[in-house]
Design an enzyme around this catalytic site. Structure first.
Site, PDB file in Angstrom:
ATOM      1  N   HIS A  74       0.829  -1.216   0.000  1.00  0.00           N
ATOM      2  CA  HIS A  74       0.000   0.000   0.000  1.00  0.00           C
ATOM      3  C   HIS A  74       0.856   1.256   0.000  1.00  0.00           C
ATOM      4  CE1 HIS A  74      -2.169   3.233   2.190  1.00  0.00           C
ATOM      5  NE2 HIS A  74      -3.087   2.938   1.298  1.00  0.00           N
ATOM      6  N   ARG A 112      30.027  -3.224 -16.735  1.00  0.00           N
ATOM      7  CA  ARG A 112      31.203  -3.645 -15.960  1.00  0.00           C
ATOM      8  C   ARG A 112      30.879  -4.876 -15.119  1.00  0.00           C
ATOM      9  NH1 ARG A 112      32.496   2.608 -14.214  1.00  0.00           N
ATOM     10  NH2 ARG A 112      34.192   2.984 -15.681  1.00  0.00           N
ATOM     11  N   ARG A 136      31.781  -6.240 -20.600  1.00  0.00           N
ATOM     12  CA  ARG A 136      33.216  -6.451 -20.409  1.00  0.00           C
ATOM     13  C   ARG A 136      33.412  -7.563 -19.383  1.00  0.00           C
ATOM     14  NH1 ARG A 136      36.673  -1.446 -18.428  1.00  0.00           N
ATOM     15  NH2 ARG A 136      35.846  -2.063 -16.384  1.00  0.00           N
ATOM     16  N   GLU A 185      43.271  -0.045 -24.804  1.00  0.00           N
ATOM     17  CA  GLU A 185      43.669   0.727 -23.624  1.00  0.00           C
ATOM     18  C   GLU A 185      45.164   0.613 -23.331  1.00  0.00           C
ATOM     19  OE1 GLU A 185      41.418  -0.901 -20.337  1.00  0.00           O
ATOM     20  OE2 GLU A 185      41.527  -2.909 -21.199  1.00  0.00           O
ATOM     21  N   GLY A 213      39.415   2.538 -24.121  1.00  0.00           N
ATOM     22  CA  GLY A 213      39.361   2.890 -22.705  1.00  0.00           C
ATOM     23  C   GLY A 213      40.291   4.061 -22.471  1.00  0.00           C
ATOM     24  N   SER A 214      39.751   5.266 -22.539  1.00  0.00           N
ATOM     25  CA  SER A 214      40.614   6.452 -22.559  1.00  0.00           C
ATOM     26  C   SER A 214      41.362   6.656 -21.249  1.00  0.00           C
ATOM     27  CB  SER A 214      39.799   7.702 -22.896  1.00  0.00           C
ATOM     28  OG  SER A 214      38.770   7.909 -21.949  1.00  0.00           O
ATOM     29  N   ASN A 215      40.821   6.181 -20.137  1.00  0.00           N
ATOM     30  CA  ASN A 215      41.509   6.383 -18.857  1.00  0.00           C
ATOM     31  C   ASN A 215      42.820   5.601 -18.803  1.00  0.00           C
ATOM     32  OD1 ASN A 215      39.491   8.070 -17.943  1.00  0.00           O
ATOM     33  ND2 ASN A 215      38.396   6.445 -16.863  1.00  0.00           N
ATOM     34  N   ASP A 216      42.741   4.272 -19.044  1.00  0.00           N
ATOM     35  CA  ASP A 216      43.962   3.466 -18.991  1.00  0.00           C
ATOM     36  C   ASP A 216      44.909   3.806 -20.138  1.00  0.00           C
ATOM     37  OD1 ASP A 216      43.391   2.202 -16.675  1.00  0.00           O
ATOM     38  OD2 ASP A 216      42.986   0.229 -17.524  1.00  0.00           O
ATOM     39  N   CYS A 260      34.884   4.746 -24.252  1.00  0.00           N
ATOM     40  CA  CYS A 260      34.282   4.824 -22.923  1.00  0.00           C
ATOM     41  C   CYS A 260      35.169   5.712 -22.058  1.00  0.00           C
ATOM     42  CB  CYS A 260      34.185   3.441 -22.280  1.00  0.00           C
ATOM     43  SG  CYS A 260      33.298   2.231 -23.268  1.00  0.00           S
TER      44      CYS A 260
END
Length: 803
Positions: A418, A508, A576, A678, A699-702, A749
């Site tokens: 409810h 992920r 991934r 990456e 994977g632009s960060n790594d 990403c």
């Protein structure tokens, strides 16, 4: 056909003026859906004409109208007094002889050779179960009614309930004329769910409004506990599309505590035909339905929805004596089916707060206010406008009170309780099923209700600052470059399906393992070899419901993936495979037995290198088994697989061979396998990697860290981290060019495209196919892509020079 009763087999939707919404729907299903195998218990309707005759012969119409006309519709200050007077009139009136006779005759015909037949007696108003006004819970129902006198009394009590405070107020709020609303009563075989189980089904996800999922919930015993929200039930989600294809559409499930159950009171000690008892411990820990039973209910519900042409709210019961499942009621769903998803409201906490308690989140909002603990309606005066109501449970009698609250927090209940339904109707946030809210929250305490973490809602201490952003989705530009999501929390998938992303570019897996599975896969594979102690005991307890330890991992992972895949079907979901570093794997339950200690885990034993190594190979096999289950058994072939941190061509070949040995063969059943770009080697050898994989995801960060040789988590050198650095953009441009040459898809990403418009311009100029964003960055990212595409179409646009 009698004037005062009509059997279900003579009723359909066209009879609504005579038998009310509930009975019209029951007759419709009994007659037109039974050929599909849908079981509906037989019964009959006591018609609206019976109610009109009851009022007429007792000369009540004018008196009731005069009383109801005296209600102050603004303040409602005299509503309780007037309602009480109306109920007294109905209670003291006499059932007309001819109405009595027909009800008794219909009951005897239904009972046939069954003595003292047990029936359910339910109110069915002519303004009830409509697409725009459900009236759910406004009028009374009576279960396990036996004998002719008890039946007649229950019918009259249904008439009485037409003048409950809540029912009168509901009619006022919705503009219904009190005297024009007629009441029929449904009399139906009681399904012995007191010895089985029962619950509620929505053919639309009740929280997000996602239309392609069937949501089934239930608990042991009669279904009233689920409807009222008195228990935390089991929950199941079934995907319509794959269900209709004959696949296993059961994509997700969550077990509730189910601490209490409603059963028949055979002794009569309670003075009522039903009572609530504690659920035996073995039942608390058991699922109420088997997978085939869940799918059977889902198929019936899907057929019911198709027949009515609108999302449905359905009640079901399983007879514990015969083990047969029945549909008990069906009405149009009245909250999400009336909404459009034109605008998105995004809430975000500006600071962290101390969590007081947790529960199921209803409404993706944040609100702060004064907590007001209410134990019963006798304390209603305590609740002030703008308070957060905290209670053990709520029921329809609380409806007028709940309108004062800015949020609701309860100890008990699920998403069909409810409190949940009222919260959705009022458009406020609620947290239900906390278990302990009334114990841990102090009366008068300032608290914040935060429903921004997917399925789970948090009650926080104090007034935590937050921000709300409103986005008009109709004004979000369309782009040639495909916008995708980066997702880590499957519980947000249905909600996010309304956003203008064309799928998921990065799901992920490691977040699913960390948040839902919690156990190191090798500790499940080698459970028998684990040393005795707390770790082994914890794993044993967590996997109790499964036939094997490894089944726990596969089932949990498969259902998490499936929920995301279903939300965005048929658009792609790129999964991934696990990309924990050794120190992160070690933090899982049992992980300390399997993970080496490394000086630099970021460039150590991670990604592809693990998958074919004997130290993790069986664990990777479980990952592959879960993907196979999603794609082959559940039919969600929009799931693609992506391999992270793949250092060399030889390693790529080994991973693909390993996957194939576990049944995941590239190209089979349309399986596409992507690889992360990456590592600089991925770019340098891009032409060769392109021969082995169906797509690239940058994977632009790594890639930035490994190109510039820095750790972005280091306070000393993190200021050098920059995706716009020329060395990085040259590699990205080369990777995109290689993908184009090979004729495969390539995306990116990372955070940069939403943070830096010039980075989006650069990617668009290179011709990237897709860009993936976190949910809070998607809209800004799309806007940046649109601006970049507009500039690309103009001469001398000043874009970052193509490398």
């Amino acid at each position: 056909m009698n004037a005062y009763t009509i059997p279900f087999n003579k009723i359909d939707l066209s009879d609504l003026p005579q038998v009310g919404g509930k009975n019209a729907s029951l007759g419709e299903m009994f007659n037109k859906l039974s050929p599909l195998g849908i079981e509906v218990p037989d019964g009959f309707a006591v018609t609206v004409e019976s109610y009109r005759s009851f009022l007429s012969q007792n000369q009540l119409q004018e008196t009731l109208k005069e009383l109801l006309d005296t209600i102050d519709c603004e303040s409602l200050s005299n509503l309780p007094k007037v309602a009480s007077q109306c109920r007294t009139l109905i209670t003291n009136a006499h059932m007309p002889k001819e109405v009595k006779t027909e009800i008794i005759n219909a009951y005897r015909l239904l009972a046939a050779d069954k003595n003292n037949l047990s029936v359910a007696v339910r109110s069915s108003a002519t303004a009830e179960d409509l697409p725009t006004a459900s009236f759910a819970g406004q009028h009374d129902s009576f279960l396990n009614v036996r004998g002719e006198e008890n039946l007649l009394n229950a019918v009259q009590q249904c008439y009485v309930s037409l003048f409950n405070d809540r029912a009168i107020k509901y009619r006022i709020d919705n503009g219904f004329d009190h005297m024009q609303v007629g009441l029929s009563v449904g009399v139906q075989y009681m399904v012995r769910s007191d010895e089985g189980c029962a619950g509620v089904i929505f053919t639309i996800d009740p929280e997000s409004g996602f239309e392609n999922a069937i949501y089934i919930t239930g608990a042991w015993g009669l279904g009233e506990n689920v409807v009222q929200g008195a228990v935390n039930p089991d929950e199941f989600w079934v995907f319509k599309h794959t269900l209709s294809q004959g696949k296993n559409g059961l994509i997700s499930r969550k077990k509730g505590e189910k601490t209490h159950m409603m059963v028949y009171d055979e002794t009569g000690e309670s003075g009522r035909p039903i009572k609530t008892v504690e659920t035996p411990l073995d039942k608390c820990s058991a699922w109420i339905l088997s997978d085939p039973e869940v799918l059977q209910l889902a198929k019936w519900s899907y057929e019911i929805e198709k027949h009515y042409g609108v999302p449905m709210d359905i009640e079901w019961g399983k007879d514990g004596v015969s083990n047969k499942i029945y549909i008990l009621q069906a009405r149009p769903e009245t909250v999400h089916s009336q909404k459009t998803h034109g605008k998105v409201y995004t809430y975000k906490l500006k600071e962290k707060g101390k969590v007081i308690c947790r529960g199921k989140a209803v409404g993706k909002k944040i609100i702060s206010g004064r907590a007001c603990i209410i134990h019963s309606l006798s304390e209603a005066h305590k609740l002030q406008q703008g308070d957060i109501l905290v209670a053990d449970i709520t029921n329809p009698d609380w409806n007028s009170l709940l309108r004062k609250a800015v949020s609701i927090v309860t100890n008990k209940g699920g998403r069909t309780s409810h409190a949940s339904i009222v919260a959705r109707e009022l458009g406020i946030a609620a947290i239900v099923g906390t278990g302990n809210a009334t114990q841990v929250i102090k009366d008068g305490q300032i608290i914040t209700v935060a429903n921004t973490e997917g399925d789970e809602g948090h009650v926080l201490e104090g007034n935590i600052p937050f921000e709300m952003v409103t986005t008009d989705l109709s004004k979000v530009p369309k782009t040639e470059t495909t916008p995708l999501f980066i997702l880590a929390d499957p519980d947000r998938a249905f909600e996010l399906s309304h956003y203008p992303a064309k799928g998921v570019g990065l799901l992920r897996m490691e977040f699913i393992i960390n948040n839902s599975i919690l156990i190191h896969p090798m500790a499940l594979v080698q459970f028998d070899q684990l040393p005795e102690g707390p770790v082994k005991n914890t794993i044993a307890q967590m996997t109790t419901d499964y036939n094997s330890k490894t089944e726990y991992f596969v089932q949990q992972l498969a259902e998490s993936i499936a929920k995301v895949a279903a939300a965005f079907y048929p658009n792609q979901v790129i999964l991934r495979m696990s990309d924990f570093k050794t120190n992160e794997y070690a933090s899982l339950v049992g992980g300390q037995y399997y993970e080496p200690k490394e000086e630099n885990p970021m460039i150590g034993f991670r990604g592809a290198s693990r998958y074919y190594d004997q130290r993790y190979l069986p664990g990777f096999g479980l990952e592959c088994e879960a993907v196979l289950k999603v794609r082959n058994e559940m039919g969600l072939t929009n799931v693609k697989v992506m391999i992270p941190f793949c250092r060399t061509i030889d390693e790529a070949k080994k991973v693909l061979q390993t996957m194939e040995s576990f049944g995941l063969k590239r190209g089979e059943n349309g399986l596409e396998v992507y690889v992360m770009v990456e590592i600089p080697s991925n770019v340098i050898l891009a032409d060769q990697f392109a021969q082995l994989f169906d797509g690239f995801s940058i994977g632009s960060n790594d890639l930035t860290q490994l190109t510039l040789g820095l750790d972005r988590d280091s306070d000393i050198v993190s200021h050098l981290f920059d995706e716009n650095n020329e060395a990085v953009t040259i590699l990205i441009a080369q990777a995109i060019a290689a993908a184009k040459k090979a004729g495969i898809k390539i995306g990116l990403c990372g955070q940069a495209p939403s943070d830096f418009p010039e980075f989006s311009q650069f990617l668009v100029e290179q011709g990237i196919d897709s860009i993936s964003f976190t949910p809070d960055s998607l809209i800004k990212g799309i806007e940046n892509i649109s601006k970049a595409e507009l500039k690309r179409r103009k001469p001398d646009n000043g874009l970052v020079k193509q490398q």
